[in-house]
Design an enzyme around this catalytic site. Structure first.
Site, PDB file in Angstrom:
ATOM      1  CD  GLU A  23       0.828  -9.485  16.316  1.00  0.00           C
ATOM      2  OE1 GLU A  23       0.380  -9.396  15.163  1.00  0.00           O
ATOM      3  OE2 GLU A  23       0.111  -9.588  17.327  1.00  0.00           O
ATOM      4  NE  ARG A  47      -2.318  -2.478   2.696  1.00  0.00           N
ATOM      5  CZ  ARG A  47      -2.381  -2.786   3.988  1.00  0.00           C
ATOM      6  NH1 ARG A  47      -3.045  -2.029   4.812  1.00  0.00           N
ATOM      7  NH2 ARG A  47      -1.784  -3.872   4.440  1.00  0.00           N
TER       8      ARG A  47
HETATM    9  P1  AMP Z   1       4.274  -2.433  11.846  1.00  0.00           P
HETATM   10  O1  AMP Z   1       5.564  -2.976  11.292  1.00  0.00           O
HETATM   11  O2  AMP Z   1       3.815  -3.162  13.071  1.00  0.00           O
HETATM   12  O3  AMP Z   1       4.352  -0.927  12.067  1.00  0.00           O
HETATM   13  O4  AMP Z   1       3.149  -2.720  10.766  1.00  0.00           O
HETATM   14  C1  AMP Z   1       3.016  -1.875   9.675  1.00  0.00           C
HETATM   15  C2  AMP Z   1       2.636  -2.619   8.422  1.00  0.00           C
HETATM   16  O5  AMP Z   1       1.623  -3.592   8.642  1.00  0.00           O
HETATM   17  C3  AMP Z   1       2.100  -1.640   7.400  1.00  0.00           C
HETATM   18  O6  AMP Z   1       2.616  -1.993   6.116  1.00  0.00           O
HETATM   19  C4  AMP Z   1       0.598  -1.800   7.485  1.00  0.00           C
HETATM   20  O7  AMP Z   1       0.027  -1.716   6.200  1.00  0.00           O
HETATM   21  C5  AMP Z   1       0.363  -3.169   8.120  1.00  0.00           C
HETATM   22  N1  AMP Z   1      -0.578  -3.140   9.256  1.00  0.00           N
HETATM   23  C6  AMP Z   1      -0.266  -3.334  10.564  1.00  0.00           C
HETATM   24  N2  AMP Z   1      -1.348  -3.256  11.362  1.00  0.00           N
HETATM   25  C7  AMP Z   1      -2.391  -2.982  10.542  1.00  0.00           C
HETATM   26  C8  AMP Z   1      -3.810  -2.756  10.763  1.00  0.00           C
HETATM   27  N3  AMP Z   1      -4.371  -2.794  11.989  1.00  0.00           N
HETATM   28  N4  AMP Z   1      -4.575  -2.476   9.674  1.00  0.00           N
HETATM   29  C9  AMP Z   1      -4.025  -2.418   8.432  1.00  0.00           C
HETATM   30  N5  AMP Z   1      -2.730  -2.639   8.161  1.00  0.00           N
HETATM   31  C10 AMP Z   1      -1.903  -2.908   9.197  1.00  0.00           C
END
Ligand code: AMP
Length: 181
Positions: free
Chosen positions: A101, A64
């Site tokens: 995660e 995205r």
């Molecule tokens: P992070 O590495 O935990 O900051 O996760 C960010 C990535 O995961 C981004 O590319 C987001 O598009 C996706 N992502 C994580 N959590 C969500 C959520 N609740 N809704 C949509 N996309 C998410």
């Protein structure tokens, strides 16, 4: 000031409970992207601090971040650089592990995508724990990019990702915050 009507961008983001797994509230930006005024508004607001800042490249995170980042790059008259999951880019790459995660994955960019010292803005749709964006910042810095900022339409502040990036010395811009995860 702008003559555009004011939009509540959070109203055009669709929330899907328990996707892709139980307990996750998935913030779906396809509804924002499909709304011409909301899409324009989001991009205008994201780029506003860097209008005229001579940004060389916008780096977008798969997938995205390609859509949002492409529009941001166009608006800033900057080039666009994709940061992809490993094994997708055809030319020689540099690679960085990043935290998920549960576990780890790797992201890549072309080794010659950014010249040392170029001014780069990192873009994705959403920042949660910040693991993905942190990996991208490290990858960009490893090839000599000057990471001027990171911007995201959505922040999940309870997960601490934006704070993590700021601690790395990267200014962060987000447009909408949602509580929880
Ligand atoms: P992070 O590495 O935990 O900051 O996760 C960010 C990535 O995961 C981004 O590319 C987001 O598009 C996706 N992502 C994580 N959590 C969500 C959520 N609740 N809704 C949509 N996309 C998410």
């Amino acid at each position: 000031m702008t003559d555009m009507p004011s939009y509540d961008l959070s109203a055009v983001i669709r929330t899907i409970a328990d996707y892709p797994k139980p307990g996750i509230l998935f913030r779906d930006i396809t509804t924002l992207l499909g709304d011409a005024r909301a899409f324009r508004r989001a991009i205008d607001e994201l780029v506003q601090p860097w209008a005229g800042a001579k940004i060389d490249k916008v780096a977008g995170i798969e997938a995205r971040g390609f859509i949002v980042g492409g529009a941001v790059a166009h608006q800033l008259s900057a080039g666009f650089v994709p940061i992809r999951k490993k094994g997708k880019l055809p030319h020689q790459t540099v690679r960085m592990a990043y935290a998920l995660e549960y576990g780890e994955d790797e992201m890549e960019m072309h080794v010659d995508a950014i010249a040392p010292g170029e001014r780069v803005v990192l873009v994705d749709d959403l920042i949660a724990t910040g693991g993905t964006a942190e990996g991208a910042v490290k990858l960009l810095r490893n090839i000599g990019a000057q990471v001027e900022a990171a911007c995201f339409i959505i922040d999940l502040p309870d997960l601490g990702g934006a704070a993590k990036l700021r601690a790395l010395g990267v200014p962060v811009r987000t447009l909408i915050g949602f509580p929880g995860h």
